[in-house]
Design a protein around this motif. Structure first.
Motif, PDB file in Angstrom:
ATOM      1  N   MET A   1      59.204 -49.976-108.429  1.00  0.00           N
ATOM      2  CA  MET A   1      58.184 -49.944-109.466  1.00  0.00           C
ATOM      3  C   MET A   1      56.937 -50.029-108.946  1.00  0.00           C
ATOM      4  O   MET A   1      56.444 -50.854-108.163  1.00  0.00           O
ATOM      5  CB  MET A   1      58.669 -50.954-110.429  1.00  0.00           C
ATOM      6  N   ASN A   2      55.902 -49.027-109.288  1.00  0.00           N
ATOM      7  CA  ASN A   2      54.510 -49.244-108.940  1.00  0.00           C
ATOM      8  C   ASN A   2      53.951 -49.821-110.020  1.00  0.00           C
ATOM      9  O   ASN A   2      54.034 -49.400-111.324  1.00  0.00           O
ATOM     10  CB  ASN A   2      54.156 -47.811-108.867  1.00  0.00           C
ATOM     11  N   THR A   3      52.885 -50.456-109.647  1.00  0.00           N
ATOM     12  CA  THR A   3      51.910 -51.189-110.535  1.00  0.00           C
ATOM     13  C   THR A   3      50.599 -50.976-110.280  1.00  0.00           C
ATOM     14  O   THR A   3      50.257 -50.879-108.983  1.00  0.00           O
ATOM     15  CB  THR A   3      52.145 -52.742-110.605  1.00  0.00           C
ATOM     16  N   LYS A   4      49.523 -50.560-110.997  1.00  0.00           N
ATOM     17  CA  LYS A   4      48.394 -50.384-110.863  1.00  0.00           C
ATOM     18  C   LYS A   4      47.479 -51.544-110.369  1.00  0.00           C
ATOM     19  O   LYS A   4      47.844 -52.498-111.052  1.00  0.00           O
ATOM     20  CB  LYS A   4      47.762 -49.720-112.111  1.00  0.00           C
ATOM     21  N   LEU A   5      46.971 -51.661-109.431  1.00  0.00           N
ATOM     22  CA  LEU A   5      46.118 -52.603-109.091  1.00  0.00           C
ATOM     23  C   LEU A   5      44.467 -52.145-109.072  1.00  0.00           C
ATOM     24  O   LEU A   5      44.381 -51.206-108.405  1.00  0.00           O
ATOM     25  CB  LEU A   5      46.353 -53.052-107.667  1.00  0.00           C
TER      26      LEU A   5
END
Length: 82
Positions: free
Chosen positions: A1-5
């Motif tokens: 899962m990709n999460t915005k940072l």
């Protein structure tokens, strides 16, 4: 899962990092992800910065106490051309 940072960095650093990533045909996100994965891995410190291909080859000379490259090449060539 990709999460915005979201990061706050100096504009000059961002520009240099983008150029660095472009030269390696990577996105800046992938470059940072690879870096963070590398520094947070649980590998021993002496193997931490090795590229994957080098890690695969590490240890293939176990049991060989001393390597004399010139001598080893010479012995190999003598056997090959006898």
């Amino acid at each position: 899962m990709n999460t915005k940072l979201t990061l706050s960095l100096d504009d000059r650093i961002i520009k240099q990092a983008k150029e660095f990533a472009k030269q390696r045909n990577k996105s800046l996100s992938k470059l940072i992800e690879d870096y963070l994965a590398g520094i947070s891995s649980k590998m021993p410190p002496n193997e931490q910065n090795l590229p994957p291909i080098t890690r695969k080859l590490a240890g293939i000379l176990k049991g060989k106490k001393e390597i004399n490259l010139k001598n080893d090449i010479s012995n190999f060539l003598e056997k090959k051309y006898k």
